[in-house]
Design a protein around this motif. Structure first.
Motif, mmCIF file in Angstrom:
data_model
loop_
_atom_site.group_PDB
_atom_site.id
_atom_site.type_symbol
_atom_site.label_atom_id
_atom_site.label_comp_id
_atom_site.label_asym_id
_atom_site.label_seq_id
_atom_site.Cartn_x
_atom_site.Cartn_y
_atom_site.Cartn_z
ATOM 1 N N PRO A 193 0.819 -1.227 0.000
ATOM 2 C CA PRO A 193 0.000 0.000 0.000
ATOM 3 C C PRO A 193 0.851 1.275 0.000
ATOM 4 N N GLN A 194 0.329 2.293 -0.675
ATOM 5 C CA GLN A 194 0.962 3.605 -0.669
ATOM 6 C C GLN A 194 0.243 4.457 0.374
ATOM 7 N N TYR A 195 1.014 5.106 1.244
ATOM 8 C CA TYR A 195 0.447 5.909 2.328
ATOM 9 C C TYR A 195 0.438 7.376 1.917
ATOM 10 N N LEU A 196 -0.711 8.013 2.153
ATOM 11 C CA LEU A 196 -0.886 9.421 1.787
ATOM 12 C C LEU A 196 -1.228 10.245 3.024
ATOM 13 N N PHE A 197 -0.577 11.391 3.136
ATOM 14 C CA PHE A 197 -0.767 12.279 4.278
ATOM 15 C C PHE A 197 -1.143 13.671 3.796
ATOM 16 N N ASP A 198 -2.161 14.260 4.413
ATOM 17 C CA ASP A 198 -2.501 15.658 4.206
ATOM 18 C C ASP A 198 -1.636 16.428 5.206
ATOM 19 N N LEU A 199 -0.612 17.116 4.728
ATOM 20 C CA LEU A 199 0.358 17.743 5.630
ATOM 21 C C LEU A 199 -0.194 18.963 6.351
ATOM 22 N N GLU A 200 -1.281 19.541 5.859
ATOM 23 C CA GLU A 200 -1.932 20.625 6.607
ATOM 24 C C GLU A 200 -2.499 20.071 7.907
ATOM 25 N N VAL A 201 -3.119 18.902 7.840
ATOM 26 C CA VAL A 201 -3.672 18.246 9.037
ATOM 27 C C VAL A 201 -2.546 17.920 10.014
ATOM 28 N N SER A 202 -1.392 17.535 9.473
ATOM 29 C CA SER A 202 -0.244 17.184 10.317
ATOM 30 C C SER A 202 0.462 18.410 10.891
ATOM 31 N N GLY A 203 0.106 19.606 10.413
ATOM 32 C CA GLY A 203 0.698 20.839 10.931
ATOM 33 C C GLY A 203 2.017 21.217 10.289
ATOM 34 N N TRP A 204 2.305 20.702 9.094
ATOM 35 C CA TRP A 204 3.569 21.010 8.424
ATOM 36 C C TRP A 204 3.541 22.417 7.863
ATOM 37 N N ASN A 205 4.643 23.157 8.039
ATOM 38 C CA ASN A 205 4.698 24.540 7.575
ATOM 39 C C ASN A 205 5.643 24.753 6.394
ATOM 40 N N GLY A 206 6.176 23.686 5.840
ATOM 41 C CA GLY A 206 7.080 23.800 4.695
ATOM 42 C C GLY A 206 8.547 23.792 5.069
ATOM 43 N N VAL A 207 8.882 24.133 6.322
ATOM 44 C CA VAL A 207 10.279 24.096 6.761
ATOM 45 C C VAL A 207 10.517 23.083 7.874
ATOM 46 N N ASP A 208 9.454 22.589 8.493
ATOM 47 C CA ASP A 208 9.616 21.536 9.497
ATOM 48 C C ASP A 208 10.188 20.286 8.846
ATOM 49 N N SER A 209 10.995 19.543 9.591
ATOM 50 C CA SER A 209 11.448 18.239 9.113
ATOM 51 C C SER A 209 10.295 17.255 9.251
ATOM 52 N N ILE A 210 10.226 16.308 8.325
ATOM 53 C CA ILE A 210 9.211 15.261 8.375
ATOM 54 C C ILE A 210 9.920 13.956 8.680
ATOM 55 N N GLU A 211 9.655 13.397 9.837
ATOM 56 C CA GLU A 211 10.251 12.138 10.274
ATOM 57 C C GLU A 211 9.287 11.008 9.920
ATOM 58 N N LEU A 212 9.777 10.015 9.183
ATOM 59 C CA LEU A 212 8.964 8.867 8.773
ATOM 60 C C LEU A 212 9.414 7.655 9.578
ATOM 61 N N ASN A 213 8.483 7.055 10.332
ATOM 62 C CA ASN A 213 8.847 5.956 11.234
ATOM 63 C C ASN A 213 8.073 4.681 10.946
ATOM 64 N N ASN A 214 8.806 3.578 10.837
ATOM 65 C CA ASN A 214 8.258 2.220 10.802
ATOM 66 C C ASN A 214 7.312 1.948 9.639
ATOM 67 N N PHE A 215 7.734 2.271 8.437
ATOM 68 C CA PHE A 215 6.968 1.941 7.242
ATOM 69 C C PHE A 215 7.434 0.592 6.707
ATOM 70 N N TYR A 216 6.497 -0.240 6.312
ATOM 71 C CA TYR A 216 6.756 -1.529 5.668
ATOM 72 C C TYR A 216 7.707 -2.402 6.498
ATOM 73 N N THR A 217 7.414 -2.555 7.758
ATOM 74 C CA THR A 217 8.269 -3.348 8.650
ATOM 75 C C THR A 217 8.044 -4.851 8.498
ATOM 76 N N ASP A 218 7.095 -5.260 7.673
ATOM 77 C CA ASP A 218 6.804 -6.676 7.468
ATOM 78 C C ASP A 218 7.570 -7.257 6.286
ATOM 79 N N GLY A 219 8.794 -6.778 6.063
ATOM 80 C CA GLY A 219 9.608 -7.310 4.988
ATOM 81 C C GLY A 219 9.637 -6.436 3.758
ATOM 82 N N GLY A 220 9.118 -5.236 3.835
ATOM 83 C CA GLY A 220 9.139 -4.326 2.704
ATOM 84 C C GLY A 220 10.091 -3.176 2.949
ATOM 85 N N SER A 221 10.084 -2.235 2.043
ATOM 86 C CA SER A 221 10.974 -1.087 2.139
ATOM 87 C C SER A 221 10.335 0.104 1.440
ATOM 88 N N ILE A 222 10.608 1.291 1.953
ATOM 89 C CA ILE A 222 10.187 2.502 1.241
ATOM 90 C C ILE A 222 10.964 2.540 -0.081
#
Length: 199
Positions: A132-161
């Motif tokens: 599956p492809q994961y989609l995020f609305d960054l306005e909901v997440s509070g992103w302002n364009g300069v914040d770092s985006i930390e991605l944690n624990n995607f595809y831990t069942d044997g997959g990879s980003i």
């Protein structure tokens, strides 16, 4: 009420420095559980990455968006199916694994300088080759364009980003509000100086 020229200059200096001060960057953390939308591409081969028009349709947007940034994990052949990403030099992305394997389950998108994306209307795609492809609305997440985006624990069942992509609303060029404020303050200052000279 009399206002001195020195008082006006002090007020103008405070306004200029507050408008021109750079935004401070924070960190927002995203994981698969927090995705606003999940596109299960396994049900729809051939497992292609979502394009801007796909993201628009999935979120039910009434405006057009385009891909502004994309980063591939190490070892993958870079490609771009949507044309030139406008913010390629503004962001950098690092990926890493939870263990000793080469499955990239984590990442960090960092603003490194130049013009940043402006939200609202910013979206993030996290993709794997055939999961599956994961989609995020960054306005909901509070992103302002300069914040770092930390991605944690995607595809831990044997997959990879495989890659990440940032999408945003198609914008037209308009003057920045800070430039308009500075111009207005300058005109006020010139008018007051002229008035003082005339007396």
């Amino acid at each position: 009420m009399k206002i001195s020229v020195q008082g006006i200059q002090s007020i103008l200096a405070v306004l200029v420095f507050s408008v021109a001060a750079p935004a401070t960057a924070g960190v927002i953390t995203l994981s698969p559980e927090g995705a606003q939308k999940i596109h299960n591409q396994a049900a729809e081969p051939p497992f292609k990455a979502l394009k801007a028009e796909d993201v628009k349709e999935i979120f039910g947007l009434s405006y057009d968006i385009e891909k502004y940034y994309k980063a591939e994990t190490p070892g993958r052949k870079p490609y771009s199916e949507d044309g030139v990403e406008a913010f390629t030099s503004a962001y950098e992305t690092q990926f890493w694994s939870n263990g000793t394997d080469m499955d990239f389950n984590n990442g960090r998108i960092e603003y490194v300088g130049g013009t940043s994306m402006v939200c609202p209307a910013c979206y993030l795609l996290v993709k794997n080759g055939n999961k599956p492809q994961y989609l995020f609305d960054l306005e909901v997440s509070g992103w302002n364009g300069v914040d770092s985006i930390e991605l944690n624990n995607f595809y831990t069942d044997g997959g990879s980003i495989s890659h990440v992509a940032l999408f945003g609303k198609v914008m037209t060029d308009v003057p920045e509000s800070s430039a308009l404020i500075l111009m207005g303050l300058g005109l006020i200052g010139l008018g007051m100086a002229r008035r003082r000279v005339a007396r």
